[in-house]
Design a protein around this motif. Structure first.
Motif, PDB file in Angstrom:
ATOM      1  N   ALA A 243      29.653  35.620  79.041  1.00  0.00           N
ATOM      2  CA  ALA A 243      29.776  36.141  77.680  1.00  0.00           C
ATOM      3  C   ALA A 243      31.210  36.543  77.384  1.00  0.00           C
ATOM      4  N   GLU A 244      31.856  37.169  78.348  1.00  0.00           N
ATOM      5  CA  GLU A 244      33.251  37.584  78.158  1.00  0.00           C
ATOM      6  C   GLU A 244      34.159  36.371  78.005  1.00  0.00           C
ATOM      7  N   GLU A 278      25.594  26.162  80.657  1.00  0.00           N
ATOM      8  CA  GLU A 278      25.682  24.885  79.954  1.00  0.00           C
ATOM      9  C   GLU A 278      25.398  25.054  78.475  1.00  0.00           C
ATOM     10  N   ALA A 279      24.447  25.926  78.136  1.00  0.00           N
ATOM     11  CA  ALA A 279      24.137  26.155  76.729  1.00  0.00           C
ATOM     12  C   ALA A 279      25.341  26.753  75.999  1.00  0.00           C
ATOM     13  N   LEU A 280      26.011  27.722  76.610  1.00  0.00           N
ATOM     14  CA  LEU A 280      27.208  28.301  75.997  1.00  0.00           C
ATOM     15  C   LEU A 280      28.317  27.264  75.863  1.00  0.00           C
ATOM     16  N   VAL A 292      26.226  34.112  69.361  1.00  0.00           N
ATOM     17  CA  VAL A 292      25.234  33.560  70.295  1.00  0.00           C
ATOM     18  C   VAL A 292      24.466  34.728  70.885  1.00  0.00           C
ATOM     19  N   VAL A 293      23.147  34.585  70.951  1.00  0.00           N
ATOM     20  CA  VAL A 293      22.290  35.594  71.562  1.00  0.00           C
ATOM     21  C   VAL A 293      21.647  34.990  72.797  1.00  0.00           C
ATOM     22  N   ASP A 309      22.032  30.211  68.740  1.00  0.00           N
ATOM     23  CA  ASP A 309      23.328  30.311  68.061  1.00  0.00           C
ATOM     24  C   ASP A 309      23.122  30.147  66.560  1.00  0.00           C
ATOM     25  N   ASP A 310      24.131  30.525  65.783  1.00  0.00           N
ATOM     26  CA  ASP A 310      24.055  30.425  64.321  1.00  0.00           C
ATOM     27  C   ASP A 310      24.932  29.298  63.801  1.00  0.00           C
TER      28      ASP A 310
END
Length: 358
Positions: A243-244, A278-280, A292-293, A309-310
Motif C-alpha cells: 500500500a505504501e 498483482e491486483a495493485l 483502492v480498497v 478500485d474506482d
C-alpha cells in the motif's frame, strides 16, 4: 546400418532361439528324421516370428503355439521349438497382455492334454513333464507381469517427475512475474510522468520515486530468490508495504480486515499476498484509479482477499497477471474472479480455503 542398429535386439533374439533349436535338433537326430522338411519349416517360421513380437505380441504368441502344435506330433528331429513359444508368451505378458497370455497358455496345455489322451498308452509327455511345462508357463507369465508393472512404475515415476518440474517452472515464472511486473509497472508510470511532465519539481519527485522503487524491486527480487530456496515467504502482514509503495505513485490504498486474523498455511498466505500485489499492479498500469480498497477476510475455513478500485472498469484484458492469480487460487482449491463493478471501477476477489490439519 541404422535399420540394423534399430532392430539389433530383435535380430539377436531370433537368431539365438533358432540356433538353440537347431543345435538341440541335430543332437537329438540319432535316427533318420521323419518329416524333416516340415520340421525345419516350423522351426524357422516360429523363430522368425519373434522378430515381430514387439509390434504383434498376441498374434506372434498364437502363431508360435500353432507351429509347436504341428512340429511335435508330426516331425523329427525333436527340437527345442517350444523355446520360441515360451519367449513369445513371456513377451506377451511383459507388454501388459497378461490375461491373453494366460488364455493362450491354458489353451496350449489343453491341446497337449487332448493330444496325449488320443495317443493312449504311447504318451510323449508324462504327468511329470506335463506339470513341469505348466509350471514353466505360469512362471513365464508371472515374470512377464512383474516386468510390465515395474516398467509402468518407472514410467509413472518419470511422468510425475516431469510434471513436478513443470509445476516448479510455472511457480518460479509466477513469482518472477509478480515481483518484477509490480515494480516495473510502477516505474513505467513514474517514468512517463517524468518524461512528459512540465514541472521540474514533479519530474524530480518522479525520478526519486523511480530510484526508490527500483531499490525495492531489487530487494524483493532477492527475497523471492531466497524464498525459492525455501526461505521465508511473503505474508499478508506485508500488504501495508504494498500500500505504501502504491501510495508513492499517486494511489490512495486503504486496507480493511474482516474477522480475526489467524496464522495461515505458508502457501495460502503467500498466494493471498501475490494476488493483492498483482491486483495493485494492474490498477497502477491500467485502471487510471485514484483509490483502492484492499479487504482481507478471515473465516475458520478460508481466507479471502478483495481489491476494489474506482478506475475506468471495463472488461479485463487477458494476460499473464490474471491467469497467474487464477492459477495460484485454483492450485490451492480456491477460486478467483476479476470483473467490472456496477458502480464503476474493477474488482478482483480470491477465496483460498484452509486445509484442516488432521
Amino acid at each position: 546400418m541404422a535399420i540394423l542398429r534399430r532392430y539389433a535386439a530383435d535380430i539377436a533374439v531370433t537368431v539365438a532361439v533358432l540356433a538353440s533349436s537347431l543345435v538341440v535338433s541335430l543332437g537329438a537326430s540319432a535316427e533318420p528324421p521323419r518329416n524333416a522338411v516340415l520340421g525345419w519349416i516350423c522351426a524357422v517360421l516360429a523363430c522368425a516370428a519373434l522378430f515381430l513380437r514387439r509390434r504383434y505380441p498376441l498374434p506372434v504368441t498364437i502363431f508360435t503355439a500353432a507351429c509347436c502344435a504341428i512340429y511335435y506330433p508330426q516331425t523329427d528331429p525333436d527340437g527345442f521349438v517350444l523355446l520360441a513359444f515360451a519367449f513369445a508368451l513371456y513377451n506377451n505378458a511383459s507388454t501388459g497382455r497378461i490375461r491373453s497370455a494366460a488364455v493362450v497358455a491354458a489353451a496350449s496345455m489343453g491341446g497337449v492334454a487332448i493330444g496325449e489322451a488320443q495317443t493312449g498308452a504311447a504318451r510323449q509327455v508324462d504327468n511329470f513333464a506335463f506339470l513341469l511345462m505348466a509350471g514353466w508357463f505360469i512362471a513365464l507369465i508371472a515374470v512377464g507381469a512383474v516386468t510390465y508393472y515395474r516398467r509402468e512404475a518407472e514410467r509413472t515415476k518419470e511422468t510425475e517427475a516431469q510434471r513436478r518440474a513443470t509445476d516448479e517452472r510455472l511457480r518460479i515464472a509466477r513469482e518472477l512475474h509478480d515481483v518484477l511486473g509490480h515494480n516495473l509497472a510502477l516505474i513505467n508510470v513514474q517514468a512517463g510522468a517524468a518524461l512528459h511532465g512540465k514541472d521540474p519539481a514533479k519530474s524530480e519527485e518522479a525520478l526519486t520515486t523511480i530510484k526508490q522503487t527500483s531499490k525495492d524491486a531489487l530487494r524483493e527480487l532477492r527475497a523471492t530468490l531466497g524464498m525459492l530456496r525455501q526461505a521465508d515467504t511473503p505474508s499478508l502482514a506485508s500488504v501495508a508495504e504494498l500500500a505504501e509503495s502504491a501510495g508513492a505513485h499517486g494511489l490512495t490504498v486503504r486496507t480493511e480486515i474482516d474477522g480475526t486474523a489467524t496464522e495461515l498455511p505458508p502457501d495460502v498466505e503467500h498466494a493471498a499476498f501475490r494476488v493483492v500485489q498483482e491486483a495493485l499492479t494492474n490498477v497502477a498500469r491500467h485502471a487510471a484509479a485514484d483509490t483502492v480498497v484492499v479487504r482481507i477476510g478471515y473465516t475458520p475455513h478460508a481466507v479471502s482477499v478483495q481489491i476494489d478500485d474506482d478506475g475506468r472498469g471495463g472488461t479485463a484484458k487477458p494476460g499473464n497477471g490474471i491467469r497467474g492469480m487464477t492459477e495460484r487460487a485454483e492450485a490451492l482449491g480456491g477460486e478467483l474472479t476479476a470483473t467490472a463493478r456496477e458502480d464503476g471501477g474493477f474488482r478482483v476477489r480470491a477465496r483460498l480455503p484452509l486445509r484442516v490439519k488432521k
